[in-house]
Motif scaffolding. Structure first.
Motif, PDB file in Angstrom:
ATOM      1  N   TYR A 147       0.708  -1.281  -0.031  1.00  0.00           N
ATOM      2  CA  TYR A 147       0.099   0.247  -0.194  1.00  0.00           C
ATOM      3  C   TYR A 147       0.996   1.283  -0.078  1.00  0.00           C
ATOM      4  O   TYR A 147       0.700   2.025  -0.816  1.00  0.00           O
ATOM      5  CB  TYR A 147      -0.833   0.124   1.098  1.00  0.00           C
ATOM      6  N   TYR A 148       1.830   1.161   0.953  1.00  0.00           N
ATOM      7  CA  TYR A 148       2.695   2.673   0.986  1.00  0.00           C
ATOM      8  C   TYR A 148       3.493   2.666  -0.261  1.00  0.00           C
ATOM      9  O   TYR A 148       4.298   3.642  -0.478  1.00  0.00           O
ATOM     10  CB  TYR A 148       3.509   2.528   2.103  1.00  0.00           C
ATOM     11  N   ARG A 149       3.785   1.502  -1.038  1.00  0.00           N
ATOM     12  CA  ARG A 149       4.597   1.515  -2.413  1.00  0.00           C
ATOM     13  C   ARG A 149       3.583   2.593  -3.402  1.00  0.00           C
ATOM     14  O   ARG A 149       4.217   3.305  -4.042  1.00  0.00           O
ATOM     15  CB  ARG A 149       4.568   0.406  -2.929  1.00  0.00           C
ATOM     16  N   ARG A 150       2.434   2.694  -3.044  1.00  0.00           N
ATOM     17  CA  ARG A 150       1.429   3.682  -4.014  1.00  0.00           C
ATOM     18  C   ARG A 150       0.914   4.671  -3.327  1.00  0.00           C
ATOM     19  O   ARG A 150       0.493   5.610  -4.136  1.00  0.00           O
ATOM     20  CB  ARG A 150       0.443   2.597  -4.726  1.00  0.00           C
ATOM     21  N   VAL A 151       0.864   5.043  -1.930  1.00  0.00           N
ATOM     22  CA  VAL A 151       0.429   5.872  -1.312  1.00  0.00           C
ATOM     23  C   VAL A 151       1.432   6.241  -0.298  1.00  0.00           C
ATOM     24  O   VAL A 151       1.903   5.593   0.639  1.00  0.00           O
ATOM     25  CB  VAL A 151      -1.082   5.424  -0.540  1.00  0.00           C
ATOM     26  N   GLN A 152       1.669   7.734  -0.356  1.00  0.00           N
ATOM     27  CA  GLN A 152       2.730   8.384   0.676  1.00  0.00           C
ATOM     28  C   GLN A 152       2.137   9.611   1.287  1.00  0.00           C
ATOM     29  O   GLN A 152       1.338  10.211   0.758  1.00  0.00           O
ATOM     30  CB  GLN A 152       4.085   8.338   0.175  1.00  0.00           C
ATOM     31  N   GLY A 153       2.668  10.045   2.210  1.00  0.00           N
ATOM     32  CA  GLY A 153       2.184  11.047   3.012  1.00  0.00           C
ATOM     33  C   GLY A 153       3.478  12.130   3.290  1.00  0.00           C
ATOM     34  O   GLY A 153       4.797  11.651   3.736  1.00  0.00           O
ATOM     35  N   VAL A 154       3.125  13.438   3.089  1.00  0.00           N
ATOM     36  CA  VAL A 154       4.097  14.489   3.574  1.00  0.00           C
ATOM     37  C   VAL A 154       3.446  15.197   4.395  1.00  0.00           C
ATOM     38  O   VAL A 154       2.318  15.728   4.286  1.00  0.00           O
ATOM     39  CB  VAL A 154       4.830  15.332   2.390  1.00  0.00           C
ATOM     40  N   PHE A 155       4.124  15.747   5.658  1.00  0.00           N
ATOM     41  CA  PHE A 155       3.578  16.420   6.718  1.00  0.00           C
ATOM     42  C   PHE A 155       4.111  17.986   6.998  1.00  0.00           C
ATOM     43  O   PHE A 155       5.115  18.254   6.426  1.00  0.00           O
ATOM     44  CB  PHE A 155       3.591  15.459   8.037  1.00  0.00           C
ATOM     45  N   GLN A 156       3.209  18.317   7.914  1.00  0.00           N
ATOM     46  CA  GLN A 156       3.599  20.012   8.144  1.00  0.00           C
ATOM     47  C   GLN A 156       5.072  20.253   8.470  1.00  0.00           C
ATOM     48  O   GLN A 156       5.611  21.164   7.917  1.00  0.00           O
ATOM     49  CB  GLN A 156       2.565  20.277   9.234  1.00  0.00           C
ATOM     50  N   ASP A 157       5.615  19.586   9.585  1.00  0.00           N
ATOM     51  CA  ASP A 157       7.057  20.100   9.803  1.00  0.00           C
ATOM     52  C   ASP A 157       8.109  18.978   9.374  1.00  0.00           C
ATOM     53  O   ASP A 157       8.150  17.841   9.801  1.00  0.00           O
ATOM     54  CB  ASP A 157       7.000  19.657  11.478  1.00  0.00           C
ATOM     55  N   PRO A 158       8.783  19.271   8.371  1.00  0.00           N
ATOM     56  CA  PRO A 158       9.665  18.420   7.613  1.00  0.00           C
ATOM     57  C   PRO A 158      10.820  18.011   8.619  1.00  0.00           C
ATOM     58  O   PRO A 158      11.219  16.890   8.408  1.00  0.00           O
ATOM     59  CB  PRO A 158      10.081  19.182   6.457  1.00  0.00           C
ATOM     60  N   PHE A 159      11.182  18.746   9.664  1.00  0.00           N
ATOM     61  CA  PHE A 159      12.222  18.445  10.404  1.00  0.00           C
ATOM     62  C   PHE A 159      11.864  17.228  11.391  1.00  0.00           C
ATOM     63  O   PHE A 159      12.919  16.415  11.819  1.00  0.00           O
ATOM     64  CB  PHE A 159      12.666  19.629  11.249  1.00  0.00           C
ATOM     65  N   SER A 160      10.615  17.101  11.732  1.00  0.00           N
ATOM     66  CA  SER A 160      10.376  15.823  12.529  1.00  0.00           C
ATOM     67  C   SER A 160      10.513  14.519  11.764  1.00  0.00           C
ATOM     68  O   SER A 160      10.398  13.484  12.297  1.00  0.00           O
ATOM     69  CB  SER A 160       8.914  16.101  12.885  1.00  0.00           C
ATOM     70  N   SER A 161      10.657  14.606  10.490  1.00  0.00           N
ATOM     71  CA  SER A 161      10.718  13.373   9.791  1.00  0.00           C
ATOM     72  C   SER A 161      12.211  12.786   9.623  1.00  0.00           C
ATOM     73  O   SER A 161      12.605  11.926   8.718  1.00  0.00           O
ATOM     74  CB  SER A 161      10.182  13.444   8.069  1.00  0.00           C
ATOM     75  N   PHE A 162      12.931  13.811  10.023  1.00  0.00           N
ATOM     76  CA  PHE A 162      14.581  13.373   9.755  1.00  0.00           C
ATOM     77  C   PHE A 162      15.151  13.247  11.148  1.00  0.00           C
ATOM     78  O   PHE A 162      14.880  13.894  12.049  1.00  0.00           O
ATOM     79  CB  PHE A 162      15.166  14.494   9.094  1.00  0.00           C
ATOM     80  N   ASN A 163      16.386  12.272  11.066  1.00  0.00           N
ATOM     81  CA  ASN A 163      16.762  12.058  12.589  1.00  0.00           C
ATOM     82  C   ASN A 163      17.998  13.046  12.348  1.00  0.00           C
ATOM     83  O   ASN A 163      19.075  12.976  11.480  1.00  0.00           O
ATOM     84  CB  ASN A 163      17.470  10.637  12.538  1.00  0.00           C
ATOM     85  N   PRO A 164      18.440  14.164  13.341  1.00  0.00           N
ATOM     86  CA  PRO A 164      19.252  14.838  13.257  1.00  0.00           C
ATOM     87  C   PRO A 164      20.623  14.425  13.392  1.00  0.00           C
ATOM     88  O   PRO A 164      21.662  15.285  12.841  1.00  0.00           O
ATOM     89  CB  PRO A 164      18.858  15.965  14.481  1.00  0.00           C
ATOM     90  N   VAL A 165      20.935  13.211  13.639  1.00  0.00           N
ATOM     91  CA  VAL A 165      22.196  12.898  13.723  1.00  0.00           C
ATOM     92  C   VAL A 165      22.671  12.136  12.431  1.00  0.00           C
ATOM     93  O   VAL A 165      23.797  11.820  12.646  1.00  0.00           O
ATOM     94  CB  VAL A 165      22.391  11.884  15.240  1.00  0.00           C
TER      95      VAL A 165
END
Length: 315
Positions: A84-102
């Motif tokens: 399902y996620y191969r065909r459907v993806q989401g992008v959210f309000q705070d881009p920084f929260s989707s990345f590990n800062p390290v």
């Protein structure tokens, strides 16, 4: 492609879950290939909850969500969700929260490769990454190997979209994707969404900003207290708003030629006039939608919790 049919979401709240909070009420609409549907509403209207239900991040209480004939609520197991996620993806309000800062920001590509493309060689994978970055108007040399704090919010959002493009994505849920970006980068992301639409991607654009909804969407769905107040082709909803809530929202949009005080004075009164029961007398606040013109639907002006509505004074 994506269809919501009388979808509802109820949360149990209060002591021991004795109370019920109706976050979404009987919501129904479709998103087709190459179409942008704007889901518009103020905070607490249920728009983000709908996005999460489409992405399978929260369960539905009633109704059905189907994607290309597949029941989203019926997905079971890692393999089904993976496809399902191969065909459907989401992008959210705070881009920084989707990345590990390290870790470097492009580590998100490595995670996709490990899950979906372990057989692809290093050189080929690098080529795919660079191609997807160029599609979202990023220079690979400027972003690869950089840490999240070294990139702007707009760059991080586009990296997340590039990650989605590495998959066979058909639908993108964009939840307030530009609300944290400055004005100079907002237009870049909006134009990118327009490019993706032209490529045949369906986009569910979740926003509280009517101006943005009008700018990007083919279809507008106005949410009020978890129910649809009005929906239809964006040009009809924005040029001929029939629900009193929609009219008030549009009157609240800032305009350059008006001062704050002038804008506040020009807001229409919340008369509670009901476009559904305007000719039939008072209604009961049901979420029933009626088609007032081709493809243009409007709901009862009641409060959605059994509160009465009054006839539309314009009827």
């Amino acid at each position: 492609m994506l269809r919501l049919d009388r979808v509802s979401k109820v949360y149990r709240v209060g002591s021991f879950g004795r109370e019920r909070l109706h976050a979404v009420r009987d919501v129904g609409f479709e998103v087709r290939s190459g179409q942008v549907v704007a889901l518009i509403g103020e905070s607490g209207s249920g728009k983000s909850t709908i996005g999460k239900m489409v992405l399978g991040l929260t369960s539905i209480t009633g109704g059905a969500i189907t994607f290309e004939g597949t029941d989203v609520a019926g997905l079971r197991g890692h393999r089904a969700h993976k496809e399902y996620y191969r065909r459907v993806q989401g992008v959210f309000q705070d881009p920084f929260s989707s990345f590990n800062p390290v870790f470097p920001a492009d580590r998100v590509f490595a995670l996709i490769r490990a899950e979906y493309f372990p057989e692809v060689g290093e050189a080929e994978w690098r080529r795919r990454i660079e191609e997807s970055l160029r599609v979202v108007r990023l220079d690979p040399a400027q972003v690869l190997g950089k840490y999240p704090h070294q990139l702007s919010g707009g760059q991080l959002q586009r990296i997340l979209i590039a990650r989605a493009l590495l998959l066979d994505i058909r639908l993108l849920v964009a939840d307030e994707v530009i609300s944290m970006l400055d004005a100079s980068t907002r237009i870049d992301v909006l134009n990118l969404l327009a490019d993706l639409k032209a490529r045949g991607m369906g986009i569910l654009f979740v926003t509280h900003d009517l101006s943005l909804g009008n700018y990007v969407s083919d279809t507008a769905v106005i949410l009020r207290r978890g129910a649809i107040a009005e929906s239809g082709p964006a040009d009809r909803v924005f040029t001929n708003p029939l629900h009193p809530y929609t009219r008030r929202l549009l009157s609240s949009v800032p305009r350059l030629h008006r001062t704050w005080a002038q804008a506040d004075a020009e807001l229409p009164a919340d008369d509670g006039g009901c476009p559904v029961h305007g000719r039939a007398g008072a209604g009961d606040g049901s979420a029933t939608l009626v088609e007032v013109e081709a493809g243009h639907f409007v709901g009862c002006a009641g409060d959605g919790e059994g509160g009465p509505c009054r006839p539309d004074p314009r009827a």
